[in-house]
Design an enzyme around this catalytic site. Structure first.
Site, PDB file in Angstrom:
ATOM      1  N   GLY A 362       0.539  -0.643  -2.851  1.00 54.27           N
ATOM      2  CA  GLY A 362      -0.135  -1.272  -1.724  1.00 54.27           C
ATOM      3  C   GLY A 362       0.533  -2.577  -1.331  1.00 54.27           C
ATOM      4  N   PRO A 363       0.110  -3.160  -0.220  1.00 54.24           N
ATOM      5  CG  PRO A 363      -0.636  -3.371   1.962  1.00 54.24           C
ATOM      6  CD  PRO A 363      -0.933  -2.662   0.683  1.00 54.24           C
ATOM      7  N   PRO A 364       1.210  -6.652  -0.607  1.00 52.69           N
ATOM      8  CG  PRO A 364       3.081  -8.005  -0.308  1.00 52.69           C
ATOM      9  CD  PRO A 364       2.348  -6.860   0.311  1.00 52.69           C
ATOM     10  N   GLY A 365      -0.995  -8.847  -2.414  1.00 51.92           N
ATOM     11  CA  GLY A 365      -2.279  -9.542  -2.355  1.00 51.92           C
ATOM     12  C   GLY A 365      -3.484  -8.652  -2.277  1.00 51.92           C
ATOM     13  N   GLY A 367      -4.709  -6.880  -4.849  1.00 48.95           N
ATOM     14  CA  GLY A 367      -5.428  -6.818  -6.127  1.00 48.95           C
ATOM     15  C   GLY A 367      -4.882  -5.835  -7.130  1.00 48.95           C
ATOM     16  CB  THR A 369      -1.371  -8.119 -10.681  1.00 52.16           C
ATOM     17  OG1 THR A 369      -0.119  -7.784 -10.070  1.00 52.16           O
ATOM     18  CG2 THR A 369      -1.117  -8.732 -12.049  1.00 52.16           C
ATOM     19  CB  SER A 686      -0.372   6.614  16.564  1.00 54.07           C
ATOM     20  OG  SER A 686       0.120   5.299  16.504  1.00 54.07           O
ATOM     21  CE  LYS A 729      -3.162   3.637  14.204  1.00 54.70           C
ATOM     22  NZ  LYS A 729      -2.603   4.929  14.643  1.00 54.70           N
TER      23      LYS A 729
END
Length: 813
Positions: A362-365, A367, A369, A686, A729
């Site tokens: 997933g993206p950084p930040g 959760g 870790t 899309s 979205k």
């Protein structure tokens, strides 16, 4: 020749012979001799009674006590006895001076001593220019030799330089070449040509000089090393002496005893490791503690003794407690938590880690870790984290072999030592950031670590022992799947964490971030109330991210400024922060929220997109201008997006008659499709239905509803195909104050992931065909009436309805 030496000797001379051991006397050489054999003493007595002349010839083998004629070299030197002294032990000390070379012709019968016939050797005179040059070279070389060989007195140089006779020069120098062997000296004695002797002597001295120069370099280097070693030894001895005076034990021996005790205190250590440790300890006991090898072995044994070797933390399989811990540490992430609980449930039943390795992507930040930390806390295991970002050396995983200076085990073994148990939760962070180069591929080394069938015999290069990793619970994290090699992905179960919604960020900030920063900034005793509107302002106007790290930093900044005001006594015990106060704490807003237009416009449609930081409104603009039928596309559109716009334009051309347009309308027009924020790259299919709707609006001059947004892929026949990122979205549409969202009907299943609070505020229209899109987007008019009437489903307030009937079709939970 000396005046006392008779020059008128007959050609053949009879006289006594003195056999010599390990020495050859040359002409002009004065040497003391110690004589002990009876025959030799008798020969000296005979010589003293006559003219003090005696023939000096060397024995071939010094160990022969009673030499025969065959044991004595045929060429010797006639010498004169200068002094003779009889010693108390019946031996004789005699000082002789060599005078002239002589050749033994015959041995005469004599039992008392050696008596021989010999002839004197007359050496040819050699006074050529070549010989003179050779003498100079020999003198220069001898000078160099004397400087290197400190055993020769410097006065000898003056003596040699004053010699003008080449024969005498050769005989004088050879005496001082201590390394010349007896056979080589005899060879020079038997050489009657002065120039030939000088040449041979020159070669000998050159060889000796080379050896002496090497010895000098070695002595210099050894001296420096000895000085340093002696200094260290002296200081160490002083330290040991002080320790002994204080009654302390020998440190090295004490350390060996401690290592042995540590190894014996590991009851579950493998047999292989135990035997290896004992062998290395035995080797260490026989070494000097100051040697480099001893340090290497001591470090190796220390690593073996310090590893857990079967020591395990007590595990907890209480699923209720695990759920409680996960909920305490993280808001939302329902699916992720369910999968973790399932994973723990399987372990509780099987008592073994047979399942796949979990990989949070997933993206950084978001959760990833902290989720791994929560798993460790929920199961009662130790937690250890290894960051793989930037690791490009296979030895970082497997360690270096002991032959390398400064070698250490790999990070896997080091982390187990840090954890102190064999069953920790082991987080391999940023597994997608590894790379490879000439030093190896760390991803390939991880294949063994993460394979349950192989990791029970993990072999670290440094330890060179099999270590059991089967009880370790490995969890990995990554930002992008593309950075993980396929064989590594195959060993893991991928669990994707999407970006947080605004609603989730609001809850995380309220429940976790604000209390955390309040405590860190020393505001525990202050009643701090940051209102939800204020947090929403921070989320939308000061951060743009998928996770909550920037949000936490901005909240921390607000708390620090409040702390400053409290210290200055500008604030009381209660502090309330409203939305209007945020600009005072954080300054001018950094980002602008994309919102709907105030009124309906022609050629303008609200599209929806998903970025790395979540969903966003994506405005589509189309302008029809006089031209030659070109389709112009701007706004950093990717290849897929360009193809989607071409498909949308082809669909519009195919429906020209229904739209009330000429079939060749495009020949006199250029259609310009533009996506604002041109510096931001955009791609994906899309935006297909949004582009088609916008082109139709520009051509028919019918405005599109401004409170409506849409997403979906379009085909040439007008079918609307499913897309991804529905949750993000719809949340972006809600943030942009959109009332209605059009999505493909096949994405109906994705509405389960959207918070009910958001769905209650937005109408979601489910469409299968472009005709349905136009009916909703362009409203009631004669153009839209020409299209086929297809029932359209709308998700409103938890129910699926048709536009004409407010009746419940089905309920979506």
């Amino acid at each position: 020749m000396d005046a006392s030496y008779p020059t008128n000797l007959p050609p053949v001379v009879r006289g006594p012979l003195l056999p010599l051991r390990d020495i050859i006397v040359f002409p002009h050489m004065v040497v003391p001799l110690f004589v002990g054999r009876e025959k030799s003493i008798a020969a000296l007595d005979v010589a003293m009674k006559k003219d003090k002349r005696i023939l000096l010839a060397a024995q071939r083998d010094a160990k022969t006590n009673n030499p025969s004629s065959k044991d004595i070299y045929p060429i010797g030197t006639v010498g004169t006895i200068v002094q003779l002294l009889k010693l108390p032990d019946e031996t004789v000390k005699v000082l002789v001076e060599g005078k002239q070379r002589a050749k033994i012709l015959n041995y005469l019968d004599s039992n008392a001593h050696f008596n021989v016939e010999y002839e004197l050797v007359e050496e040819p005179e050699d006074s050529t220019v070549e010989t003179g040059a050779l003498m100079r070279e020999v003198q220069s070389t001898f000078e160099t030799y004397v400087k290197l060989n400190k055993q020769i007195p410097p006065e000898m140089l003056m003596t040699v330089q004053n010699i003008t006779d080449p024969a005498r020069m050769a005989d004088s120098i050879v005496v001082h070449l201590s390394s010349v062997k007896l056979a080589e000296r005899q060879e020079l004695l038997e050489n009657f040509s002065p120039s030939s002797r000088l040449t041979k002597l020159y070669e000998m001295m050159q060889n000796e000089i080379e050896i002496l120069q090497v010895e000098k370099r070695i002595r210099t280097r050894v001296k420096k090393q000895m000085e340093r070693s002696q200094k260290e030894y002296y200081l160490n001895e002083q330290m040991h002496a002080i320790q002994r005076e204080l009654g302390e034990k020998d440190e090295f021996r004490s350390e060996l005893i401690d290592l042995e005790k540590q190894i014996k205190s590991k009851p579950k250590i493998s047999k292989e490791a135990l035997e290896k440790a004992k062998k290395e300890l035995k080797k260490l006991q026989m070494m000097s503690p100051m040697s480099a090898e001893a340090t290497v072995i001591r470090n190796y044994v220390d690593w073996i003794s310090i590893l857990p070797w079967g020591k395990k933390s007590k595990e907890s399989y209480d699923l209720v407690n695990a759920e409680k811990v996960l909920d305490e540490d993280h808001y939302g992430l329902t699916k992720i938590k369910e999968r973790i609980i399932e994973h723990l449930a399987v372990q509780a039943l099987s008592k073994k880690l047979n399942g796949p390795i979990l990989c949070f992507v997933g993206p950084p930040g978001t959760g990833k870790t902290s989720l791994a930390k929560s798993v460790a806390r929920a199961t009662g295991r130790e937690f250890v984290r290894l960051s793989l970002g930037g690791v490009r050396d296979e030895a970082e995983i497997r360690g270096h072999r002991r032959t390398y200076i400064g070698a250490l085990p790999g990070k896997i073994v080091q982390s187990l030592k840090k954890a102190g148990s064999d069953n920790p939760v082991f987080l391999l962070d940023e597994i997608d950031k590894m790379s490879s180069d000439f030093r190896g591929d760390p991803a390939s080394a991880l294949l063994e670590v993460l394979a349950p069938e192989q990791n029970h015999m993990f072999n670290d290069h440094y330890l060179d022992l099999d270590y059991d990793l089967s009880d370790v619970m490995f969890i990995t994290t990554a930002n992008m799947l593309s950075g993980i090699p396929i064989p590594l992905q195959d060993r893991m179960e991928i669990i994707e964490l999407s970006s947080y919604t605004e609603y989730e960020k609001l809850n995380i900030a309220t429940k976790y971030l604000v209390p955390k920063q309040q405590e860190r900034c020393g505001l525990k005793d202050i009643q701090l109330d940051i209102e939800e509107d204020a947090i929403s302002t921070i989320i939308n106007s000061y951060t743009k991210e998928a996770g909550v790290r920037s949000l936490e930093r901005e909240i921390a900044s607000v708390c620090r400024k409040i702390a400053r005001d409290v210290v200055k006594n500008e604030l009381q015990d209660e502090v309330a922060v409203a939305s209007k106060d945020i600009a005072r704490y954080l300054g001018v807003p950094k980002y602008k929220v994309n919102e709907k237009e105030a009124e309906d416009k022609v050629g303008l449609v609200n599209g929806l997109a998903v970025t790395s930081v979540g969903g966003d409104l994506l405005t589509v603009e189309v302008s029809a201008i006089a031209g030659k039928g070109k389709l112009i596309r701007t706004g950093r559109m990717g290849e897929v997006m360009q193809e989607a716009s071409e498909a949308a334009f082809t669909y519009v051309r195919s429906r020209a008659e229904l739209l009330g347009l000429k079939t060749d309308f495009y020949k006199d027009l250029d259609i310009h499709v533009h996506f604002p924020e041109g510096a931001v790259p955009k791609d994906g299919p899309s935006a297909g239905i949004a582009t088609a709707t916008c082109i139709i609006s520009a051509l028919t001059k019918i405005p599109v509803k401004s409170d409506l947004a849409m997403t979906g892929e379009i085909t040439l026949r007008g079918r609307v195909l499913p897309i991804g990122g529905v949750k993000e979205k719809i949340l972006a549409a809600h943030r942009g104050r959109i009332n209605t969202v059009i999505i493909p009907a096949e994405n109906r299943k994705d509405l389960h992931d959207v918070p009910k609070k958001i769905l209650a505020a937005i109408d979601v229209v489910l469409v299968d065909h472009m005709d349905q899109v136009l009916r909703v987007a362009l409203g009631d008019n004669e153009v839209v009436e020409r299209f086929s009437s297809i029932d359209t489903l709308i998700y409103r307030n938890g129910r699926l309805i048709t536009p004409d009937k407010e009746q419940d079709t089905t309920t979506v939970s």
